[in-house]
Motif scaffolding. Structure first.
Motif, PDB file in Angstrom:
ATOM      1  N   LEU A  52      27.134   9.228  47.568  1.00 28.70           N
ATOM      2  CA  LEU A  52      27.695   8.486  48.697  1.00 28.70           C
ATOM      3  C   LEU A  52      26.719   7.430  49.190  1.00 28.70           C
ATOM      4  N   THR A  53      25.430   7.776  49.221  1.00 30.13           N
ATOM      5  CA  THR A  53      24.404   6.811  49.618  1.00 30.13           C
ATOM      6  C   THR A  53      24.376   5.634  48.643  1.00 30.13           C
ATOM      7  N   GLU A  54      24.412   5.947  47.363  1.00 25.60           N
ATOM      8  CA  GLU A  54      24.370   4.902  46.335  1.00 25.60           C
ATOM      9  C   GLU A  54      25.576   3.970  46.441  1.00 25.60           C
ATOM     10  N   ALA A  55      26.731   4.532  46.822  1.00 21.61           N
ATOM     11  CA  ALA A  55      27.952   3.736  46.927  1.00 21.61           C
ATOM     12  C   ALA A  55      28.093   3.052  48.284  1.00 21.61           C
ATOM     13  N   GLY A  56      27.149   3.300  49.196  1.00 21.86           N
ATOM     14  CA  GLY A  56      27.220   2.691  50.513  1.00 21.86           C
ATOM     15  C   GLY A  56      28.303   3.270  51.396  1.00 21.86           C
ATOM     16  N   GLN A  57      28.660   4.530  51.151  1.00 18.22           N
ATOM     17  CA  GLN A  57      29.706   5.187  51.929  1.00 18.22           C
ATOM     18  C   GLN A  57      29.098   5.862  53.162  1.00 18.22           C
ATOM     19  N   PRO A  58      29.751   5.738  54.322  1.00 22.43           N
ATOM     20  CA  PRO A  58      29.212   6.353  55.544  1.00 22.43           C
ATOM     21  C   PRO A  58      29.279   7.879  55.473  1.00 22.43           C
ATOM     22  N   HIS A  59      28.156   8.526  55.661  1.00 16.64           N
ATOM     23  CA  HIS A  59      28.141   9.987  55.572  1.00 16.64           C
ATOM     24  C   HIS A  59      26.877  10.527  56.222  1.00 16.64           C
ATOM     25  N   VAL A  60      26.893  11.824  56.499  1.00 17.46           N
ATOM     26  CA  VAL A  60      25.714  12.563  56.949  1.00 17.46           C
ATOM     27  C   VAL A  60      25.726  13.916  56.257  1.00 17.46           C
ATOM     28  N   LEU A  61      24.576  14.323  55.739  1.00 23.75           N
ATOM     29  CA  LEU A  61      24.395  15.666  55.186  1.00 23.75           C
ATOM     30  C   LEU A  61      23.442  16.431  56.094  1.00 23.75           C
ATOM     31  N   VAL A  62      23.897  17.565  56.597  1.00 25.61           N
ATOM     32  CA  VAL A  62      23.073  18.434  57.433  1.00 25.61           C
ATOM     33  C   VAL A  62      22.750  19.694  56.629  1.00 25.61           C
ATOM     34  N   GLU A  63      21.466  19.916  56.374  1.00 24.49           N
ATOM     35  CA  GLU A  63      21.027  21.091  55.630  1.00 24.49           C
ATOM     36  C   GLU A  63      20.377  22.089  56.592  1.00 24.49           C
ATOM     37  N   LEU A  64      20.749  23.351  56.448  1.00 27.06           N
ATOM     38  CA  LEU A  64      20.264  24.407  57.324  1.00 27.06           C
ATOM     39  C   LEU A  64      19.399  25.364  56.493  1.00 27.06           C
ATOM     40  N   PRO A  65      18.083  25.374  56.715  1.00 26.18           N
ATOM     41  CA  PRO A  65      17.166  26.107  55.824  1.00 26.18           C
ATOM     42  C   PRO A  65      17.413  27.611  55.745  1.00 26.18           C
ATOM     43  N   TRP A  66      17.895  28.235  56.806  1.00 28.77           N
ATOM     44  CA  TRP A  66      18.034  29.694  56.849  1.00 28.77           C
ATOM     45  C   TRP A  66      19.459  30.155  56.527  1.00 28.77           C
ATOM     46  N   ALA A  67      20.387  29.230  56.388  1.00 29.09           N
ATOM     47  CA  ALA A  67      21.804  29.580  56.444  1.00 29.09           C
ATOM     48  C   ALA A  67      22.396  29.859  55.068  1.00 29.09           C
ATOM     49  N   ALA A  68      23.402  30.736  55.076  1.00 28.08           N
ATOM     50  CA  ALA A  68      24.149  31.071  53.870  1.00 28.08           C
ATOM     51  C   ALA A  68      25.604  30.673  54.063  1.00 28.08           C
ATOM     52  N   HIS A  69      26.481  31.251  53.279  1.00 32.14           N
ATOM     53  CA  HIS A  69      27.909  30.963  53.355  1.00 32.14           C
ATOM     54  C   HIS A  69      28.457  31.393  54.717  1.00 32.14           C
TER      55      HIS A  69
END
Length: 382
Positions: A336-353
């Motif tokens: 998405l970054t490469e294509a210039g698409q608006p987005h946000v990725l939030v990663e949670l270090p401790w989290a599972a499903h």
């Protein structure tokens, strides 16, 4: 001696549960235990502290067992509180991260608060059940305290494509409705009786049905946000990026796969879900024929990113998720970054499903904050 052993065993159990906030869960351990440890760990930390105090008060010979039990309680407290400290770190940058993705503030509240860890679930919202196509049903919640037509969130459940239903995590839908959004949580036809793209067809049918009842339900027929968890996130992203429907103004995908050929390449029959079997029955077999290759491609939001069609996207993933590898969301975000698409990725270090199951927990608070900001940004006309 027996007393000291009796005090040691619960301390060991607490310590073992707490370690699930730090490591990926082995297949033999139910993944739901990780959700309990991560999103209710602050309560378990209090319990471990209380147990350590009891051990100290009842300490006796051999003293070594009491010391070991207290040590295990100490480890448990630290590990149970890891999600809290990690959530504070993530929250420190989440506002800036969301602002870079979308300018609207969304009525900015803090992303994480210790005080909200014990907040009660939102009050229930009335549910209307409707059949939208061929016996397939949806549950509809009207937007609460909103003037005018409301944007509508279409919630797509998880379950590995062969199970699950529209009542998944209903209190999240109640929260969305109380935030001022109409919510349609949809069922869809399940594998193996129905293979892709039946699930996409069902979501699009639900959208058309809702549009035809827009005035009756008080929704804006030009503002739909697709939101899905796990398997539902795959359906949501593939639908959003292939549908060519301008009324889809946003996509939210939690811990979902987005590139099905990649998912097949990393799947193993001995993993927690037997994902090889799930994908065989969902997509009709491996991608070893032209027909199935195209089916895998059409089921992949990641492989259908087009510069001419922008779909604002919010991705969230836990880094110790053993059911869906976090690299699915990370690779999607990179494209998405490469294509210039608006987005946000939030990663949670401790989290599972299913990390958002406790709305007041560390991941639950960050999820509701990010979703609130995102929805306000992509549906607000001001």
């Amino acid at each position: 001696m027996l007393l000291q052993l009796g005090l040691l065993l619960p301390a060991l159990a607490l310590c073992g549960l707490s370690l699930l906030t730090c490591v990926r869960v082995p297949v033999i351990i139910p993944w739901r235990a990780t959700v309990i440890a991560g999103e209710y760990g602050h309560s378990f930390a209090l319990g471990a502290g209380g147990w350590a105090l009891i051990i100290w008060m009842l300490r006796g010979e051999p003293m070594g067992l009491s010391v070991a039990a207290i040590l295990f309680c100490g480890i448990a407290i630290v590990c149970f509180l890891r999600p809290v400290f990690s959530a504070r770190r993530v929250s420190a940058t989440l506002h800036e991260q969301m602002t870079k993705g979308w300018s609207s503030s969304g009525g900015d509240s803090s992303a994480f608060s210790l005080r909200r860890l014990w907040k009660a679930r939102p009050d229930k919202v009335a549910v209307e059940t409707h059949e939208y196509t061929g016996g397939v049903k949806l549950d509809f919640r009207r937007a609460v305290n909103r003037d005018g037509a409301a944007p509508c969130v279409i919630m797509i459940h998880g379950g590995g494509w062969d199970s699950g239903d529209r009542v998944e995590i209903p209190f999240f839908n109640d929260w969305l409705a109380r935030e001022g959004y109409a919510v349609a949580s949809v069922d869809y036809r399940l594998a193996p009786e129905h293979i892709w793209p039946a699930q996409r067809d069902d979501v699009l049918s639900a959208m058309q049905w809702l549009k035809s009842h827009a005035s009756e339900f008080g929704i804006d027929p030009k503002k739909f946000v697709l939101m899905g968890r796990s398997a539902g996130g795959q359906i949501a992203s593939a639908t959003a990026y292939t549908a060519q429907d301008e009324s889809i103004c946003g996509l939210i995908a939690l811990y979902a796969p987005h590139d099905m050929p990649f998912a097949w390449s990393v799947s193993r029959p001995d993993d927690a879900l037997n994902s090889v079997n799930l994908m065989r029955q969902y997509l009709g077999g491996p991608p070893d024929t032209p027909e199935r290759e195209e089916r895998y491609r059409s089921a992949s939001g990641h492989l259908n990113i087009a510069p001419a069609r922008q779909v604002p996207t919010l991705l969230m993933h836990g880094l110790i998720d053993t059911l869906v590898w976090y690299r699915h969301s990370r690779r999607f975000a990179a494209s998405l970054t490469e294509a210039g698409q608006p987005h946000v990725l939030v990663e949670l270090p401790w989290a599972a499903h299913a990390f958002e199951y406790n709305l007041s927990g560390p991941a639950g608070q960050l999820t509701t904050y990010a979703v609130r900001r995102f929805l306000h940004s992509v549906t607000d006309d001001s």
